[in-house]
Design a protein around this motif. Sequence first.
Motif, PDB file in Angstrom:
ATOM      1  N   PRO A  91       0.823  -1.212   0.000  1.00 34.82           N
ATOM      2  CA  PRO A  91       0.000   0.000   0.000  1.00 34.82           C
ATOM      3  C   PRO A  91       0.859   1.266   0.000  1.00 34.82           C
ATOM      4  CG  PRO A  91      -0.673  -1.512   1.760  1.00 34.82           C
ATOM      5  CD  PRO A  91       0.594  -2.043   1.175  1.00 34.82           C
ATOM      6  N   PRO A  92       0.288   2.372  -0.471  1.00 33.14           N
ATOM      7  CA  PRO A  92       1.036   3.630  -0.557  1.00 33.14           C
ATOM      8  C   PRO A  92       1.643   4.073   0.775  1.00 33.14           C
ATOM      9  CG  PRO A  92      -1.093   3.850  -1.641  1.00 33.14           C
ATOM     10  CD  PRO A  92      -1.059   2.504  -1.009  1.00 33.14           C
ATOM     11  N   ALA A  93       0.930   3.909   1.872  1.00 31.87           N
ATOM     12  CA  ALA A  93       1.441   4.347   3.175  1.00 31.87           C
ATOM     13  C   ALA A  93       2.709   3.583   3.555  1.00 31.87           C
ATOM     14  CB  ALA A  93       0.377   4.187   4.251  1.00 31.87           C
ATOM     15  N   GLU A  94       2.746   2.304   3.232  1.00 30.91           N
ATOM     16  CA  GLU A  94       3.934   1.501   3.554  1.00 30.91           C
ATOM     17  C   GLU A  94       5.102   1.871   2.641  1.00 30.91           C
ATOM     18  OE1 GLU A  94       2.948  -2.669   3.694  1.00 30.91           O
ATOM     19  OE2 GLU A  94       1.346  -2.313   5.159  1.00 30.91           O
ATOM     20  N   ARG A  95       4.818   2.087   1.361  1.00 29.14           N
ATOM     21  CA  ARG A  95       5.891   2.521   0.444  1.00 29.14           C
ATOM     22  C   ARG A  95       6.459   3.855   0.910  1.00 29.14           C
ATOM     23  NH1 ARG A  95       2.196   1.406  -3.463  1.00 29.14           N
ATOM     24  NH2 ARG A  95       2.089   3.613  -4.066  1.00 29.14           N
ATOM     25  N   ARG A  96       5.583   4.740   1.359  1.00 27.78           N
ATOM     26  CA  ARG A  96       6.024   6.066   1.811  1.00 27.78           C
ATOM     27  C   ARG A  96       6.984   5.946   2.996  1.00 27.78           C
ATOM     28  NH1 ARG A  96       4.780  10.167   5.337  1.00 27.78           N
ATOM     29  NH2 ARG A  96       4.976  12.251   4.480  1.00 27.78           N
ATOM     30  N   VAL A  97       6.704   5.030   3.932  1.00 27.06           N
ATOM     31  CA  VAL A  97       7.590   4.832   5.086  1.00 27.06           C
ATOM     32  C   VAL A  97       8.981   4.444   4.592  1.00 27.06           C
ATOM     33  CG1 VAL A  97       8.065   3.344   7.083  1.00 27.06           C
ATOM     34  CG2 VAL A  97       5.760   4.244   6.727  1.00 27.06           C
ATOM     35  N   LEU A  98       9.044   3.553   3.610  1.00 30.99           N
ATOM     36  CA  LEU A  98      10.338   3.115   3.084  1.00 30.99           C
ATOM     37  C   LEU A  98      11.056   4.255   2.356  1.00 30.99           C
ATOM     38  CD1 LEU A  98       9.174  -0.374   1.839  1.00 30.99           C
ATOM     39  CD2 LEU A  98      10.747   0.047   3.718  1.00 30.99           C
ATOM     40  N   HIS A  99      10.306   4.998   1.548  1.00 25.49           N
ATOM     41  CA  HIS A  99      10.905   6.146   0.854  1.00 25.49           C
ATOM     42  C   HIS A  99      11.497   7.136   1.860  1.00 25.49           C
ATOM     43  CE1 HIS A  99       9.874   5.502  -3.339  1.00 25.49           C
ATOM     44  NE2 HIS A  99       8.586   5.369  -3.070  1.00 25.49           N
ATOM     45  N   VAL A 100      10.731   7.470   2.882  1.00 21.69           N
ATOM     46  CA  VAL A 100      11.179   8.443   3.888  1.00 21.69           C
ATOM     47  C   VAL A 100      12.390   7.910   4.651  1.00 21.69           C
ATOM     48  CG1 VAL A 100      10.519   9.596   6.046  1.00 21.69           C
ATOM     49  CG2 VAL A 100       8.952   9.598   4.096  1.00 21.69           C
ATOM     50  N   ALA A 101      12.359   6.624   5.003  1.00 19.74           N
ATOM     51  CA  ALA A 101      13.463   6.033   5.767  1.00 19.74           C
ATOM     52  C   ALA A 101      14.782   6.089   4.992  1.00 19.74           C
ATOM     53  CB  ALA A 101      13.138   4.591   6.145  1.00 19.74           C
ATOM     54  N   LEU A 102      14.704   6.023   3.675  1.00 20.52           N
ATOM     55  CA  LEU A 102      15.935   5.951   2.866  1.00 20.52           C
ATOM     56  C   LEU A 102      16.214   7.207   2.046  1.00 20.52           C
ATOM     57  CD1 LEU A 102      15.638   2.254   1.619  1.00 20.52           C
ATOM     58  CD2 LEU A 102      17.002   3.158   3.522  1.00 20.52           C
ATOM     59  N   LYS A 103      15.417   8.261   2.215  1.00 21.88           N
ATOM     60  CA  LYS A 103      15.569   9.439   1.341  1.00 21.88           C
ATOM     61  C   LYS A 103      16.943  10.083   1.437  1.00 21.88           C
ATOM     62  CE  LYS A 103      13.754  12.908   4.379  1.00 21.88           C
ATOM     63  NZ  LYS A 103      13.243  14.177   4.536  1.00 21.88           N
ATOM     64  N   ASP A 104      17.580  10.065   2.597  1.00 20.63           N
ATOM     65  CA  ASP A 104      18.893  10.683   2.752  1.00 20.63           C
ATOM     66  C   ASP A 104      20.022   9.658   2.855  1.00 20.63           C
ATOM     67  OD1 ASP A 104      17.805  13.273   2.737  1.00 20.63           O
ATOM     68  OD2 ASP A 104      17.339  13.143   4.883  1.00 20.63           O
ATOM     69  N   HIS A 105      19.731   8.419   2.505  1.00 18.01           N
ATOM     70  CA  HIS A 105      20.746   7.367   2.601  1.00 18.01           C
ATOM     71  C   HIS A 105      21.841   7.638   1.572  1.00 18.01           C
ATOM     72  CE1 HIS A 105      22.660   3.454   2.729  1.00 18.01           C
ATOM     73  NE2 HIS A 105      21.978   3.220   3.842  1.00 18.01           N
ATOM     74  N   PRO A 106      23.106   7.594   1.967  1.00 18.32           N
ATOM     75  CA  PRO A 106      24.191   7.946   1.046  1.00 18.32           C
ATOM     76  C   PRO A 106      24.440   6.920  -0.065  1.00 18.32           C
ATOM     77  CG  PRO A 106      25.078   7.194   3.148  1.00 18.32           C
ATOM     78  CD  PRO A 106      23.590   7.280   3.309  1.00 18.32           C
ATOM     79  N   ASP A 107      24.025   5.654   0.151  1.00 22.72           N
ATOM     80  CA  ASP A 107      24.390   4.608  -0.805  1.00 22.72           C
ATOM     81  C   ASP A 107      23.255   4.107  -1.690  1.00 22.72           C
ATOM     82  OD1 ASP A 107      27.013   4.609   0.255  1.00 22.72           O
ATOM     83  OD2 ASP A 107      26.348   3.288   1.889  1.00 22.72           O
ATOM     84  N   VAL A 108      21.993   4.397  -1.327  1.00 19.38           N
ATOM     85  CA  VAL A 108      20.870   3.880  -2.110  1.00 19.38           C
ATOM     86  C   VAL A 108      19.821   4.962  -2.345  1.00 19.38           C
ATOM     87  CG1 VAL A 108      21.160   1.516  -1.232  1.00 19.38           C
ATOM     88  CG2 VAL A 108      19.543   3.056  -0.111  1.00 19.38           C
ATOM     89  N   THR A 109      18.959   4.688  -3.330  1.00 17.62           N
ATOM     90  CA  THR A 109      17.808   5.538  -3.619  1.00 17.62           C
ATOM     91  C   THR A 109      16.599   4.623  -3.823  1.00 17.62           C
ATOM     92  OG1 THR A 109      16.991   7.318  -5.029  1.00 17.62           O
ATOM     93  CG2 THR A 109      18.279   5.594  -6.105  1.00 17.62           C
ATOM     94  N   THR A 110      15.407   5.185  -3.762  1.00 14.95           N
ATOM     95  CA  THR A 110      14.199   4.378  -3.916  1.00 14.95           C
ATOM     96  C   THR A 110      13.360   4.901  -5.068  1.00 14.95           C
ATOM     97  OG1 THR A 110      12.980   5.750  -2.338  1.00 14.95           O
ATOM     98  CG2 THR A 110      14.082   3.788  -1.462  1.00 14.95           C
ATOM     99  N   GLU A 111      12.551   3.999  -5.626  1.00 16.59           N
ATOM    100  CA  GLU A 111      11.654   4.363  -6.718  1.00 16.59           C
ATOM    101  C   GLU A 111      10.436   3.458  -6.650  1.00 16.59           C
ATOM    102  OE1 GLU A 111      11.677   4.279 -11.619  1.00 16.59           O
ATOM    103  OE2 GLU A 111      13.386   3.477 -10.512  1.00 16.59           O
ATOM    104  N   SER A 112       9.255   4.026  -6.855  1.00 18.31           N
ATOM    105  CA  SER A 112       8.031   3.229  -6.942  1.00 18.31           C
ATOM    106  C   SER A 112       7.729   2.976  -8.402  1.00 18.31           C
ATOM    107  CB  SER A 112       6.857   3.955  -6.292  1.00 18.31           C
ATOM    108  OG  SER A 112       6.988   3.954  -4.898  1.00 18.31           O
ATOM    109  N   VAL A 113       7.355   1.738  -8.720  1.00 20.19           N
ATOM    110  CA  VAL A 113       7.017   1.367 -10.091  1.00 20.19           C
ATOM    111  C   VAL A 113       5.729   0.549 -10.084  1.00 20.19           C
ATOM    112  CG1 VAL A 113       9.423   1.366 -10.892  1.00 20.19           C
ATOM    113  CG2 VAL A 113       8.415  -0.745 -10.019  1.00 20.19           C
TER     114      VAL A 113
END
Length: 191
Positions: free
Chosen positions: A154-176
């Motif tokens: 669900p969108p709310a769960e994807r959002r938690v993951l996006h927010v958790a990793l938004k400033d991560h130096p080694d990875v980025t996230t994308e929804s598809v």
Amino acid sequence: MNSTNLDDYLAELGISDAAESVPPPAPDAPAPVQANPEEHEEPRVVLERFLTGLVSRIDPGLQVTVRQTEDALEAEITGENAARLAGRDGRTLGAIEVLAYTVLAKVEGRNEGRVRVDIGGYRKRQAETLSRLAERLAVQVAKSGEPHELQPMPPAERRVLHVALKDHPDVTTESVGEGAARRLIIKPRHG
């Protein structure tokens, strides 16, 4: 659910113009919300009254608190047995959230606002679990250099993951993907 069924359901809860055809509520039942176009109540009050009426029929020991945040109305349902109300995998909680949004849209003519409901801290625990998962997967993706695609969520769960990793130096996230098949991919950050 068609509009007639929703109208009947809302009338049963005392939240519609059709409430006149419903038998009077029990003496200890909460006051019904009157959907009178001339009398606009604050969305926070409408939501609190709806959720209080709903949960009082399920477990009179539950309490409802609603507050307005910057981007949403947030409701918290608490009580001794609140956690059980969330249901398996939060499905009942999700259904209650959809009903709450629908009531606001119907009573207030509101359709752009966000409504978040938490029951017994379920959403908070879920967010903490997802944040830990995000960190573990980020380490794995950074180490392997290969993207990791998660199952649809669900969108709310994807959002938690996006927010958790938004400033991560080694990875980025994308929804598809689209609709219920939309999923998150954690990819190595290049450069």
